[in-house]
Each structure stands twice: as C-alpha cells, then as structure tokens.
Design an enzyme around this catalytic site. Structure first.
Site, short mmCIF file in Angstrom:
data_model
loop_
_atom_site.label_atom_id
_atom_site.label_comp_id
_atom_site.label_asym_id
_atom_site.label_seq_id
_atom_site.Cartn_x
_atom_site.Cartn_y
_atom_site.Cartn_z
N GLU A 112 0.64 -1.18 -0.04
CA GLU A 112 -0.28 -0.04 0.56
C GLU A 112 0.34 1.33 0.02
O GLU A 112 1.88 1.37 0.51
CB GLU A 112 -0.63 0.04 1.10
N ASP A 114 0.00 5.64 0.48
CA ASP A 114 -0.80 6.05 1.31
C ASP A 114 -0.67 7.97 1.32
O ASP A 114 0.19 8.28 1.28
CB ASP A 114 -0.90 5.59 2.70
N GLU A 116 -3.30 10.81 3.52
CA GLU A 116 -4.23 10.50 4.38
C GLU A 116 -3.92 11.40 4.72
O GLU A 116 -3.00 12.51 5.23
CB GLU A 116 -4.27 9.59 4.94
N LYS A 140 5.33 2.99 8.65
CA LYS A 140 6.56 4.03 7.82
C LYS A 140 5.78 5.53 7.21
O LYS A 140 6.45 5.92 6.49
CB LYS A 140 6.85 3.23 6.55
#
Length: 293
Positions: A112, A114, A116, A140
């Site tokens: 994944e 991201d 956000e 991370k």
C-alpha cells in the site's frame, strides 16, 4: 519530535517557481483525458458527480452518521504516476480522514502507498500522512503540516511509484521519497488499485483520537477532480503489464537537485512526525531504512 510552528508557511520563491513550471506543463494535457475519469472507478456510498466551469469532472464524497464514501479503480497497476486535485472538508473536520492511495488488497501481506489527510479543528493546520506498506510491513509514516488551507481550493497531490523509489508530491513540490533497498521490503510485485475514501477516523485522526467528529456539522464533503493515471496496467495474475508509450518519464524518476531542496525544506518546516525518530514505537530498533536515509 518537537511540535512545529503552526504559522502559515509558503515554499521559498525558487521552489514555487519550479513547481509552477511543472504545473504549466500539465496544463497541456488534452481535456478529453479528464472529461469522465470517474468511469474508470467503482463507487461506494454517496458519491456525487458533476462538471465544473472548465469542463473537469468533479467527484464528491459524502460522510454522514450512516456511512462514509469512496471509489476504487477497475484497473490494477504495477508502477506509475498517479495524481488528483482535491478540495478537503471545510471548517471543523476533526475526526474525518480523507485519502488517495494505492493498495493491493486487504491481506496480511498486502502492499500500500498512502496519502491520508487527517481532519482538524477549525483554524488548526491539516496533517498529511504519507505511508508505505510492503508485504504487510508498514509503520513508515511521515506526517506533514500543509502550508496552505486545503479546503479553500483544489490542490494537486501525486504519487510516483517505480522500481527505484516512491515519491510524494504536493502541488508539484516533492515532500518525501521512500527509496528501495535490495535487502528490505518494497512494493514491487503486487499490482495495486487506486482508491479514494472519506471516513470516520475519530479513534485516530485528530490529536491521536482526542477530538472526535462533531456530527452536528454533517454531512462532510470532499471533492476530487483532474485525476490522471500514467501507469502500467496489470493483466491477470501472471505478471503481464502494458505500459504507456511516450510519456513515461516516471519509470526512472528519482530525486533531482530541486527535489532534494524541497524535501529538505519540507522536513525543516512541515514535518511533524517521522517514524524513524519514534523510539517508543520501535523499542527493539528502527526499521532498516532509517539508518540509510
């Protein structure tokens, strides 16, 4: 990490100029490529679609007490450049989470990447959380205070993903790069779909869950437009891909001198959480890449 100043920030003129030059290049993309980009996605929850005065399709996600919303691509990709313009929830958005991300699925070994956006109390800066998962190995995060009000207008957010590194950009300003190391997990084998969501993250989003959603302000709305995927499309489970001809500069894209300047600027002025400095979270030692940055 010490709390950063909450005063409004602006990139140095040299960085803003570099971003403007790149942004100008993007203006010459054919409008037809963006005209009905939502057709490439499945939707979930209340997703409103319209076109703005310039002819760009705008997809708006709606969050209320009953449901969040989102969309995800019908195609999966193995490497590419993905960008979208977003206008976040205005006013008191505490407890909400807005996202634009890539994921291979929900399994324990998933990959994944991201972007956000964690909701804020009115007047507080918005936190952008960037993260990478590889074979189920995550944690991370680099989190940045944005240097503008992301709810006042549309701003562009970009993920560049190739076999060498993952680059995160805001308005064509590079704020982070996650490098690949041969002996460490890296998302390079599992095709990923593109997702966007708006959901209730009260338990986590704002001040580590201290400030929940005020449902009296619902419904909450975030808008997306100008989506572009310049990427290799994955076909089936055999590792076959078809990659775009011509405009594929992202395939070998690494940080140049301007990128290194903007990453240093973002670390110095906007970074408010770095997992490589969180000893409480990693009592047995930091992840391997932390000593190589």
């Amino acid at each position: 990490m010490a709390r950063r100043s909450l005063a409004p920030l602006a990139p140095p003129p040299s960085l803003a100029l570099a971003a403007a030059v790149v942004a100008l290049a993007f203006c010459f993309h054919p409008a037809s490529a963006q005209s009905a980009w939502l057709d490439e996605f499945r939707t979930d929850g209340e997703v409103r679609s319209d076109f703005d005065a310039s002819g760009k399709q705008v997809a708006s996600l709606v969050l209320d007490e009953n449901s969040g919303a989102g969309f995800n691509s019908t195609e999966k990709y193995l490497f590419g450049e993905f960008s979208v313009e977003m206008k976040l929830v205005p006013g008191n958005s505490a407890g909400t989470v807005t996202s634009f991300y890539l994921t291979s699925g929900e399994g324990d070994d998933h990959d994944e990447i991201d972007l956000e956006f964690m909701g804020n109390s009115s007047g507080a800066p918005t936190v952008l959380n960037t993260n990478v998962w590889a074979s189920g190995d995550g944690k991370k995060e680099h989190q940045f205070y944005l240097w503008f009000d992301p709810s006042a207008d549309f701003h562009k957010y970009t993920i560049i993903w190739n076999a060498k590194n993952i680059i995160f950009r805001v308005d064509d300003v590079t704020v982070r790069a996650f490098r690949r190391y041969a002996d460490l997990p890296y998302p390079d084998a599992r095709p990923m779909a593109v997702h966007a969501t708006l959901w209730d993250g009260s338990y986590w989003a704002t001040e580590k869950g201290k400030v929940p959603i005020d449902w009296a302000a619902a419904p909450f709305v975030v808008s997306y437009r100008g989506y572009i995927a310049n990427a290799c499309v994955a076909h089936g489970g055999g590792g076959r891909t078809s990659c775009p001809a011509g405009r594929n500069e992202w395939m070998d894209r690494e940080l140049d001198d301007t990128d290194r300047l903007t990453v240093a600027w973002a670390r110095r002025n906007c970074l408010q959480y770095n997992y490589c400095e969180d000893g409480w979270r990693f009592p047995e030692g930091f992840p391997g890449e932390c000593s190589r940055e």
